[in-house]
Enzyme design. Structure first.
Site, PDB file in Angstrom:
ATOM      1  N   HIS A 172       0.837  -1.212   0.000  1.00 37.30           N
ATOM      2  CA  HIS A 172       0.000   0.000   0.000  1.00 37.30           C
ATOM      3  C   HIS A 172       0.863   1.250   0.000  1.00 37.30           C
ATOM      4  O   HIS A 172       1.836   1.336   0.738  1.00 37.30           O
ATOM      5  CB  HIS A 172      -0.931   0.016   1.227  1.00 37.30           C
ATOM      6  CG  HIS A 172      -0.206  -0.065   2.540  1.00 37.30           C
ATOM      7  ND1 HIS A 172       0.347  -1.229   3.017  1.00 37.30           N
ATOM      8  CD2 HIS A 172       0.090   0.883   3.463  1.00 37.30           C
ATOM      9  CE1 HIS A 172       0.941  -0.998   4.173  1.00 37.30           C
ATOM     10  NE2 HIS A 172       0.806   0.284   4.466  1.00 37.30           N
TER      11      HIS A 172
HETATM   12  P1  AMP Z   1       1.628   1.380   7.571  1.00 39.34           P
HETATM   13  O1  AMP Z   1       1.494   1.425   9.058  1.00 39.34           O
HETATM   14  O2  AMP Z   1       2.614   2.346   7.005  1.00 39.34           O
HETATM   15  O3  AMP Z   1       1.826  -0.029   7.060  1.00 39.34           O
HETATM   16  O4  AMP Z   1       0.236   1.857   6.980  1.00 39.34           O
HETATM   17  C1  AMP Z   1      -0.933   1.088   7.188  1.00 39.34           C
HETATM   18  C2  AMP Z   1      -2.082   2.036   7.281  1.00 39.34           C
HETATM   19  O5  AMP Z   1      -3.281   1.299   7.197  1.00 39.34           O
HETATM   20  C3  AMP Z   1      -2.104   2.803   8.574  1.00 39.34           C
HETATM   21  O6  AMP Z   1      -2.314   4.164   8.260  1.00 39.34           O
HETATM   22  C4  AMP Z   1      -3.273   2.193   9.319  1.00 39.34           C
HETATM   23  O7  AMP Z   1      -3.904   3.128  10.177  1.00 39.34           O
HETATM   24  C5  AMP Z   1      -4.164   1.789   8.179  1.00 39.34           C
HETATM   25  N1  AMP Z   1      -5.113   0.715   8.478  1.00 39.34           N
HETATM   26  C6  AMP Z   1      -5.000  -0.260   9.410  1.00 39.34           C
HETATM   27  N2  AMP Z   1      -6.102  -1.067   9.384  1.00 39.34           N
HETATM   28  C7  AMP Z   1      -6.911  -0.583   8.406  1.00 39.34           C
HETATM   29  C8  AMP Z   1      -8.173  -0.974   7.859  1.00 39.34           C
HETATM   30  N3  AMP Z   1      -8.869  -2.005   8.356  1.00 39.34           N
HETATM   31  N4  AMP Z   1      -8.673  -0.250   6.838  1.00 39.34           N
HETATM   32  C9  AMP Z   1      -8.002   0.807   6.340  1.00 39.34           C
HETATM   33  N5  AMP Z   1      -6.826   1.225   6.815  1.00 39.34           N
HETATM   34  C10 AMP Z   1      -6.280   0.548   7.830  1.00 39.34           C
END
Ligand code: AMP
Length: 339
Positions: A172
């Site tokens: 992502h």
């Molecule tokens: P990272 O921590 O850089 O891997 O980014 C992951 C992102 O996904 C963080 O901003 C989290 O807050 C977000 N995240 C975690 N769980 C979910 C979810 N169920 N739906 C959408 N975003 C999420």
């Protein structure tokens, strides 16, 4: 779906998702901290201490598997919780498809500290430790262009690898609105005078290794093939420099290299990473640092942490979790030119 269709409804959809309770917004306050020739922003968000825990990914095991057999790693990963597949439909902003067929979903960050924070996620599971592909770069840059055209500027970032500060192993990229004239280190990049416009550069005032490429100013209005070629070549050249920096580093942790990527309309920044968190020497407390820290936007969860950051110094923190610059040595080493 067009990138502009995603951009145009972000603010409205963000409020809807927040009001329905599917998106959790954590209010915060920002303290400006002058350092390294720019104002860093330290965001204090005490409510994050109450954030529901996300099951921690076993990145080490996933990486180990990926080294042996990627199918097994993917299967293993699918068996554990992946928040992006299936995703929460209330967080879904739309789907994107690249001209080569690569598919993406665009989702709001479920746990937002900054309004309108969203993610570009590969539709099929891919490892977060894998490099950005031309289609990833083109889709990300197309989002930035659509934002610029709509008068809503964003920047993108990618936390790649176990030590990059990523918390989710499904590939992502992330996007955050640009305040003022860009995140702090982008302002520094913009003010740099380049003798050779088509070569990666580093900013002498930053104490940690980083590699930046400036795009030609007409890139946003260039034909798609030119955009793809420029982004891909820039990424590969910067990645080469990241690998070379890591080769010069002593005692780099074993496994795939970790790095952060920051993408704006004007620049691509890559920052090699040694470790994902800083340990404050006085207390032993830790602070997680991802690409946002290197953009100049650090996040702390308590007043005590804010004070600890101020006393440790932002430059020292970023240097400790990154690598020492060997830019001077690298200046003599050849890189492929971006046409
Ligand atoms: P990272 O921590 O850089 O891997 O980014 C992951 C992102 O996904 C963080 O901003 C989290 O807050 C977000 N995240 C975690 N769980 C979910 C979810 N169920 N739906 C959408 N975003 C999420």
């Amino acid at each position: 779906m067009a990138h502009s269709d995603i951009i145009c409804c972000i603010s409205k959809r963000f409020e809807q998702a927040r009001e329905s309770g599917n998106l959790l917004f954590f209010p915060s306050t920002v303290t400006k901290l002058p350092a390294l020739g720019v104002e860093f922003q330290i965001r204090l968000c005490p409510a994050l201490q109450k954030k529901p825990p996300i099951p921690p990914p076993d990145l080490g095991a996933i990486e180990a598997d990926a080294g042996i057999k990627s199918d097994r790693a993917e299967q293993r990963e699918k068996e554990r919780h992946d928040p992006f597949c299936p995703y929460d439909p209330h967080l879904h902003l739309g789907d994107l498809q690249d001209q080569d067929g690569a598919e993406y979903v665009v989702l709001f960050n479920k746990f937002s500290v900054v309004p309108n924070h969203f993610l570009l996620v590969t539709k099929e599971f891919q490892l977060q430790s894998s490099p950005l592909m031309p289609s990833d770069l083109v889709q990300a840059y197309s989002i930035l262009i659509a934002g610029q055209k709509a008068g809503q500027r964003y920047f993108g970032f990618y936390n790649c690898g176990e030590q990059s500060g990523a918390s989710q192993p499904h590939k992502h990229l992330q996007f955050i609105p640009i305040e003022d004239d860009g995140p702090p280190t982008e302002r520094l990049a913009r003010s740099a005078h380049l003798e050779m416009a088509d070569k990666p550069f580093s900013l002498p005032q930053l104490p940690y290794a980083h590699h930046i490429f400036r795009f030609p100013s007409n890139l946003p209005s260039s034909p798609p093939a030119k955009i793809e070629h420029t982004l891909s070549t820039a990424f590969l050249n910067l990645l080469d420099l990241v690998f070379s920096t890591i080769r010069h580093a002593t005692e780099y942790p074993p496994g795939k290299p970790s790095y952060n990527v920051i993408l704006t309309i004007d620049h691509m920044h890559l920052i090699p990473r040694r470790t994902h968190e800083y340990t404050f020497p006085e207390t032993g407390e830790t602070l997680s640092v991802n690409a946002l820290g290197y953009a100049g936007l650090l996040l702390v969860k308590s007043e005590e942490q804010l004070k600890a950051v101020q006393s440790a110094g932002v430059g020292n923190i970023l240097e400790a979790v990154g690598l020492t610059s060997v830019h001077e040595i690298q200046l003599g080493e050849a890189t492929t030119e971006v046409e």
